[in-house]
Write an enzyme that holds these catalytic residues in place. Sequence first.
Site, PDB file in Angstrom:
ATOM      1  N   GLU A  68     -13.376  43.467  26.848  1.00 25.06           N
ATOM      2  CA  GLU A  68     -12.392  42.464  27.249  1.00 25.06           C
ATOM      3  C   GLU A  68     -12.831  41.771  28.540  1.00 25.06           C
ATOM      4  OE1 GLU A  68      -7.620  42.419  28.430  1.00 25.06           O
ATOM      5  OE2 GLU A  68      -8.834  44.196  28.813  1.00 25.06           O
ATOM      6  N   LYS A 117      -4.258  37.494  23.856  1.00 24.54           N
ATOM      7  CA  LYS A 117      -3.575  38.750  24.159  1.00 24.54           C
ATOM      8  C   LYS A 117      -2.082  38.514  24.385  1.00 24.54           C
ATOM      9  CE  LYS A 117      -4.036  42.776  27.259  1.00 24.54           C
ATOM     10  NZ  LYS A 117      -4.853  43.337  28.377  1.00 24.54           N
ATOM     11  N   CYS A 128      -7.112  45.786  24.500  1.00 28.50           N
ATOM     12  CA  CYS A 128      -6.797  46.777  25.534  1.00 28.50           C
ATOM     13  C   CYS A 128      -5.359  47.302  25.391  1.00 28.50           C
ATOM     14  CB  CYS A 128      -7.062  46.187  26.915  1.00 28.50           C
ATOM     15  SG  CYS A 128      -7.259  47.437  28.226  1.00 28.50           S
TER      16      CYS A 128
END
Length: 331
Positions: free
Chosen positions: A46, A115, A147
């Site tokens: 990421e 995200k 994540c």
Amino acid sequence: MKPETLVVATVQVACKLGDRDGNLANAEQYILQAVEQGARLVLLPEMMPGGYTLNESVWETAEPFDGPSTRWMRALSKRSGIYLGTSFLEADGEHFYNTFVLSGPAGEVVARVRKAPPASFEAYFFTGGDDCHWFDTPIGRIGVGICFENALYERYAELHHAKIDLYLRPFSGASFEAKFPVRQRDADVLNAALRDGTAETARLMGIPVLMANKVGRLVSTLPAGFPPQDIEFPGFSAIADSDGALVGQLSSGQQGVVVGTVHLLPERKRTALVPRAFGRWTAKMPWWAFIWTLTQKMGERAYAKSDLRKAKARAVAQVIDSAVGQVAVSA
């Protein structure tokens, strides 16, 4: 026809904040190692290109969607004949997003996933997107969890119901230390989840899972008067096959690449929706996990009111290609 086996790779690197050219060059050497070993899909951590921090300096790493990082990915994918995935801080209009991109072997952008939601203090600096977190490709239906998203039952349920064939998990996942309110047993459990979660998720879902994490330390101030952070990215990047077997994993602190063959077998997919929900989470969290939600909500309010954020994002998003900065990629 979708393949039954696929050679994949996950790359684990240290990333310097703001050094996009250096970070891309560092990652490229490991990508090429994976290509030499036959990898058709390579996953990077990421926010690999610009690096990661938890203060306003992260805005200096932002770029338009078709900026240097995406162009580098597309060129490298085309030259090497691979799928390549990572996320970067994208500026679009007056907003910043943590945007995952998968480029394909024809040099195309296969998918974009923003995200949602940002984790804890991240919400001060970028907002969540509304993208679907799965997409179809010639090698199968791919799901993405960025994540923090991988701890959310909502994301797990979305990907399960989509019947994905392959799960990509780019991380900037830090290790936990026993420091109030984190007890040693909490730290042990959370660190084990980062280390063992790839194989466990593959076992529960019956599909291959790739996780790519950073290594190195993050020293960062925090917004709203919270104490500064000095934490470590431990790595543990891994590939697990659809039977839950660990194909390979990198140790803590080590830059490198894992390459292995996984099996995309429909008969291995789990039909039952597991694990069960623990509130918003996929696992039982320590009592202080509410702090993540609280700081996320505080960040969302501050982000919405920030005129500086709006000005910074507009400035990046409106930069023409010739002024963005060029990343050297040989065709």
